[in-house]
Design a protein around this motif. Structure first.
Motif, PDB file in Angstrom:
ATOM      1  N   LEU A  72       7.197   7.053  -2.925  1.00 48.03           N
ATOM      2  CA  LEU A  72       6.500   5.783  -3.084  1.00 48.03           C
ATOM      3  C   LEU A  72       7.115   4.813  -2.078  1.00 48.03           C
ATOM      4  CD1 LEU A  72       6.413   5.443  -6.956  1.00 48.03           C
ATOM      5  CD2 LEU A  72       4.399   5.276  -5.512  1.00 48.03           C
ATOM      6  N   GLN A  74       6.478   0.828   0.115  1.00 44.08           N
ATOM      7  CA  GLN A  74       5.730  -0.400   0.416  1.00 44.08           C
ATOM      8  C   GLN A  74       5.498  -0.417   1.925  1.00 44.08           C
ATOM      9  OE1 GLN A  74       5.114  -2.359  -2.251  1.00 44.08           O
ATOM     10  NE2 GLN A  74       4.377  -4.292  -1.453  1.00 44.08           N
ATOM     11  N   LEU A 113       1.964  -0.879  -2.096  1.00 40.47           N
ATOM     12  CA  LEU A 113       2.752   0.231  -2.612  1.00 40.47           C
ATOM     13  C   LEU A 113       1.850   1.463  -2.633  1.00 40.47           C
ATOM     14  CD1 LEU A 113       5.475   1.117  -3.834  1.00 40.47           C
ATOM     15  CD2 LEU A 113       4.501   0.655  -6.086  1.00 40.47           C
ATOM     16  N   TYR A 115       1.540   5.980  -2.567  1.00 41.96           N
ATOM     17  CA  TYR A 115       2.143   7.295  -2.774  1.00 41.96           C
ATOM     18  C   TYR A 115       1.737   8.155  -1.592  1.00 41.96           C
ATOM     19  CZ  TYR A 115       3.188  11.862  -4.798  1.00 41.96           C
ATOM     20  OH  TYR A 115       3.684  13.122  -5.014  1.00 41.96           O
ATOM     21  N   THR A 129      -3.262   4.384  -3.042  1.00 41.10           N
ATOM     22  CA  THR A 129      -2.814   3.320  -3.947  1.00 41.10           C
ATOM     23  C   THR A 129      -3.214   3.634  -5.390  1.00 41.10           C
ATOM     24  OG1 THR A 129      -4.838   2.042  -3.546  1.00 41.10           O
ATOM     25  CG2 THR A 129      -2.935   1.544  -2.152  1.00 41.10           C
ATOM     26  N   LEU A 131      -2.075   5.230  -7.967  1.00 42.27           N
ATOM     27  CA  LEU A 131      -0.849   5.860  -8.446  1.00 42.27           C
ATOM     28  C   LEU A 131      -1.030   6.595  -9.769  1.00 42.27           C
ATOM     29  CD1 LEU A 131       1.699   3.010  -7.604  1.00 42.27           C
ATOM     30  CD2 LEU A 131       0.802   4.807  -6.121  1.00 42.27           C
ATOM     31  N   THR A 153       6.333  -0.538  -9.895  1.00 44.76           N
ATOM     32  CA  THR A 153       4.980  -0.418  -9.351  1.00 44.76           C
ATOM     33  C   THR A 153       4.135  -1.673  -9.579  1.00 44.76           C
ATOM     34  OG1 THR A 153       4.151   0.641 -11.381  1.00 44.76           O
ATOM     35  CG2 THR A 153       4.991   2.086  -9.623  1.00 44.76           C
ATOM     36  N   GLU A 154       4.284  -2.306 -10.732  1.00 43.83           N
ATOM     37  CA  GLU A 154       3.491  -3.512 -10.998  1.00 43.83           C
ATOM     38  C   GLU A 154       4.039  -4.253 -12.215  1.00 43.83           C
ATOM     39  OE1 GLU A 154      -0.471  -2.891 -12.734  1.00 43.83           O
ATOM     40  OE2 GLU A 154       0.012  -0.741 -12.827  1.00 43.83           O
ATOM     41  N   VAL A 163       7.979   3.953 -11.907  1.00 43.83           N
ATOM     42  CA  VAL A 163       7.978   5.411 -11.814  1.00 43.83           C
ATOM     43  C   VAL A 163       9.410   5.896 -12.010  1.00 43.83           C
ATOM     44  CG1 VAL A 163       7.647   7.378 -10.277  1.00 43.83           C
ATOM     45  CG2 VAL A 163       5.930   5.564 -10.361  1.00 43.83           C
ATOM     46  N   ALA A 183       7.087  -5.127  -6.698  1.00 48.37           N
ATOM     47  CA  ALA A 183       6.505  -3.809  -6.473  1.00 48.37           C
ATOM     48  C   ALA A 183       7.173  -3.143  -5.276  1.00 48.37           C
ATOM     49  CB  ALA A 183       5.005  -3.925  -6.243  1.00 48.37           C
TER      50      ALA A 183
END
Length: 279
Positions: A72, A74, A113, A115, A129, A131, A153-154, A163, A183
């Motif tokens: 993951l 950014q 962010l 994956y 995005t 996720l 993540t949020e 995560v 994030a």
């Protein structure tokens, strides 16, 4: 060999335009001449990242990307077209987020962010995005109290989604967090509880009395560094207490109580004082 990951290769042969590396079942992989280490010879071992070039051929590079498959990260959007959004991940060929892998439309100049994943059928690396589809149905082998790696993540109404160990989602509740989180931020935390529905509750502090024991020694150590005096009381804000000792106000009170009973500190109306010579 793992596409989208850093691998250890054996050099098969050197040519004018680079070196061919042993890619196992993937065949020989080219490392361009500008990246071949000086003095490199056939039979040498070297580490390189394996990905697709602008013509979708597998190629090696000694440049390290900002993220690998399974990570993951950014990353910033540097271009958008009808195919999707293109991210800067530190390599000559940008990383694509296909349009159907965007939770919401992505915009040039903003960071998201994502994956990093691999389409195994096409041997292509892409980012997403969305996720939820990568982590929601997965389980991680952890126990209550375990120290784990987290990626925020949020933020939600009740806390922060994260995560856990790059495997599944967990939740940090608002009242367990005493610092600003963003994030993509990578931190370490603890498994607070494993819920019957399979979800994981997290904490930034050790669960149980262990966190009090840890806070107790932290408070004593901070006091020593500050000449045995700290202008902090039970009326100090949770934010100030967390900033000083890295614990909640409740844990702080329990730890100070334990130090007081052990005659290691003196509690006054204007602060906390270390008792010199105490065990």
């Amino acid at each position: 060999m793992n596409i989208g990951r850093i691998n250890t290769f054996s050099v098969v042969k050197l040519v004018d335009f680079g070196a061919y590396l042993d890619g196992g079942e993937l065949g020989e992989i080219l490392l361009p001449s500008r990246e071949v280490p000086q003095g490199c010879q056939a039979g040498d071992q070297l580490q390189a990242f394996l990905y697709n070039d602008s013509r979708d051929r597998l190629i090696a590079t000694t440049k390290m990307p900002l993220a690998q498959v399974g990570d993951l990260a950014q990353l910033k959007v540097i271009d958008v077209n009808p195919v999707g959004a293109f991210l800067d991940w530190g390599l000559p060929k940008d990383l694509l987020v296909p349009k159907n892998e965007q939770l919401d439309p992505m915009h040039k100049g903003r960071s998201y962010l994502v994956y990093v994943a691999l389409d195994t059928s096409k041997r292509r690396i892409f980012a997403s995005t969305k996720l939820e589809r990568f982590f929601s149905a997965r389980q991680v082998d952890v126990q209550e109290g375990d120290l784990v790696d987290l990626v925020i993540t949020e933020r939600s109404e009740i806390g922060y989604k994260a995560v856990v160990n790059k495997v599944c989602f967990g939740l940090l509740y608002e009242n367990d967090v005493y610092e600003h989180l963003e994030a993509g931020q990578q931190i370490r935390g603890y498994v607070k509880s494993l819920r019957p529905d399979g979800k994981i509750d997290l904490s930034l502090q050790k669960p149980g009395y262990d966190k009090v024991l840890e806070a107790k020694e932290t408070i004593a150590r901070v006091l020593e560094k500050n000449g045995g005096v700290l202008k902090v009381t039970d009326k100090s804000s949770p934010e100030r207490i967390h900033g000083l000792f890295g614990c909640s106000k409740k844990t702080y009170k329990q730890a100070v109580g334990a130090l007081y009973k052990a005659r290691r500190v003196r509690i006054e109306s204007d602060g906390l004082f270390l008792i010199t010579g105490a065990d």
